[in-house]
Design a protein around this motif. Structure first.
Motif: not given
Lengths: 243, 348
Positions: A53, A55, A57-58, A60, A135, A138, B227-229, B253
């Motif tokens: 996943x 996003x 900045x990261x 997952x 990304x 939600x 927001x992140x996962x 997220x």
């Protein structure tokens, strides 16, 4: 391109996921590294990773702890993240129609006043940039975009709305996005698109991929109604151009 | 083909299986059963693969009626009274309903969610490999929403075979195990507050998230992060310092810092924690969490081997009934709060 990168932070997220964090902020370089790592993992799959996943900045990374050990996976992810970034050579560019203001964008005029712009100038600034899908998250198809004009930065609403319409185009903080299905939102509603980024009966079910680029263009309410009917029957409505 | 009619069901009744994975990158919520061990137990008894789709019931009483043929069912999960017309049945045992018979389920007395598995599984059309209901995304089969009174499910007619039972596992009084992170560094000393605290689950909880009540967990740098996962079991802490544990209907997220994550092996046990009951968390290493995951997988794998044929097993129904009655604590769940479709704190 920077000659060297700081390695990402490896953050355990339970026993079946790792967050590979490139930045704590909304940061275009970090997002490019996230998407690059995501592409690398698609091209060179590691057994045991079940899905990823991306996003802002990261990344997952979900994995099956029965198949792979955190202590084996984490260094592999760090090594992949150290590779030079190659931007996608298959990235796609979309033109997304938006009916701004009126019933479709109930916050447009107020946002324009707050930003000391005319409503038309606000629309012009919102349609000018080429955005990147940073990304999707939600709820299905909720596409967060990077590239908002910094002049349109605005803190979120004090009181989130519990229900905002499907297709809403909104701004919040330094972000703008496309909300696909009805749901709660604390962002400011500028308009609506007839484009469904998620539609179960259509192939593809999900229209946008993280990393795609897009721009918005303004349509009037009648055109929205026409396109909305076509979209309801599975028409993509958005135009695709190679970028 | 037989049919199972939802004669009288509560708001938190929906078809669930292992969930819908592979599209979280597009914002698609996984959904799936709140308590996978209970789902697997009910399915094993009904002769199904462990994660076949079954009916997940919240804490309320419910009634189903068989029609157009016999139906083999099995119930597992929360403790509740089970009657078929005037026959009383234990949990964790398969049974066959004759056409026209009514299955009458009492409200949960211990635990929150029960699983009603049907031999042959629930017949429906999978989306992303799952029949699980995700009402917001319009997903779930045979109906893309929780079950309502009058709904009926097509099911396979019961086959000829003997009934089976699985001796229930004793409930564990142990703390709920968590792995700290991914954003425990946003909390500093408040990590200790979180781990030392005694917590209860608020009645305003649902399949998206369980709200916790206890000491205030303070952030070092404010409560907004980019927001992140999220994962099942992510423990996010909004501005009021009262954590929310994200459950299978979570957003993919989220924008609040996550202090810790409930480990997979304990998530079902956590989901069954009734509102108001005090409990604690315990931090474990990723390596220990993995060992727990391996042990949990073994537990699931061994369910068929633990199963016994009821014809050759003296299941003491009377004793079980007595145990159930003795354990009939007041149900702390407020009927009005388990129907909320969305949570205000859940927003982009």
């Amino acid at each position: 391109m920077a000659a060297e990168f700081l390695p990402p932070r490896i953050l355990p997220s339970g026993d079946a996921a790792i967050t590979v964090e490139f930045s704590r902020h909304i940061d275009d370089d970090a997002n490019r590294r996230v998407l690059a790592l995501d592409r690398l993992l698609a091209a060179e799959p590691i057994a045991g990773i079940t899905e990823t996943v991306p996003t802002y900045r990261s990344l997952l990374v979900h994995y099956d702890p029965l198949q792979i050990d955190f202590d084996i996976l984490a260094p592999q992810l760090i090594a992949l993240a150290a590779r030079p970034i190659t931007d996608a050579n298959t990235s796609r560019h979309w033109r997304i129609p938006v009916a701004y203001g009126g019933e479709h964008g109930i916050d447009l005029d107020d946002v324009a006043k707050t930003l000391d712009l005319t409503s038309d100038a606000l629309i012009a600034r919102h349609t000018a940039p080429v955005y990147r899908v940073a990304m999707i998250g939600f709820t299905p198809g909720w596409s967060y975009l990077s590239g908002l004009d910094p002049a349109l930065e605005l803190s979120r609403r004090q009181e989130p709305r519990l229900r905002t319409p499907p297709g809403t185009i909104s701004i919040g903080g330094v972000q703008t996005g496309i909300q696909c299905i009805a749901g709660p939102s604390g962002w400011h509603l500028l308009g609506r698109t007839p484009v469904r980024t998620y539609q179960l009966q259509r192939d593809p079910v999900f229209l946008l991929e993280p990393g795609d680029t897009l721009n918005f263009y303004a349509i009037d309410a009648n055109t929205f109604a026409e396109m909305d009917r076509a979209a309801e029957h599975g028409d993509v409505v958005a135009e695709l151009a190679a970028s | 083909m037989s049919r199972l009619l939802a004669t009288n069901v509560g708001p938190a009744t929906s078809v669930q299986d292992a969930g819908r994975f592979g599209a979280q990158r597009y914002g698609l919520t996984p959904s799936g059963a709140m308590d996978r061990l209970a789902l697997a137990t009910a399915n094993t008894l009904a002769g199904n693969p462990p994660f076949a789709a079954a009916i997940e019931l919240g804490p309320f009483s419910a009634t189903f009626t068989a029609s157009d043929g016999p139906i083999r069912i099995a119930m597992a999960g929360a403790s509740r009274s089970i009657r078929i017309d005037d026959r009383v049945l234990p949990l964790n045992q398969s049974v066959t309903l004759a056409s026209g018979e009514r299955l009458v389920l009492g409200a949960a007395r211990e635990g929150v969610f029960s699983y009603l598995a049907v031999e042959g599984g629930i017949i429906g059309e999978a989306a992303f490999g799952s029949l699980s209901v995700n009402a917001r995304a319009g997903l779930g089969s045979p109906v893309p929403r929780p079950l309502q009174n009058g709904d009926h499910l097509d099911v396979r007619a019961a086959t000829e075979r003997s009934e089976h039972a699985l001796p229930p596992l004793p409930p564990s009084p142990d703390p709920i195990r968590v792995v700290l992170g991914p954003q425990d560094d946003e909390f500093g000393d408040a990590v200790k507050t979180f781990l030392d605290g005694t917590w209860t689950i608020s009645a305003t909880s649902d399949r998206m998230g369980y709200r916790l009540e206890g000491p205030v967990v303070r952030h070092r740098h404010g409560h907004n992060i980019v927001s992140d996962g999220t994962v099942d079991g992510s423990i996010q802490v909004p501005g009021n310092g009262q954590p929310i544990v994200l459950m299978p209907d979570r957003g993919t997220t989220g924008g609040y810092p996550k202090i810790a994550t409930v480990i997979g092996a304990d998530l079902g046990r956590f989901a069954q924690m009734p509102p108001g009951r005090p409990f604690r968390f315990q931090a474990v290493s990723v390596a220990d969490a993995r060992r727990a995951a391996i042990a949990f997988a073994a537990l699931l794998r061994d369910l068929p081997a633990r199963m016994v044929d009821v014809a050759h097993f003296e299941f003491n129904v009377a004793a079980l009934q007595n145990a159930n009655v003795a354990g009939s604590a007041v149900n702390a769940v407020d009927a009005g709060t388990w129907q909320s479709e969305s949570q205000q704190d859940q927003q982009p």
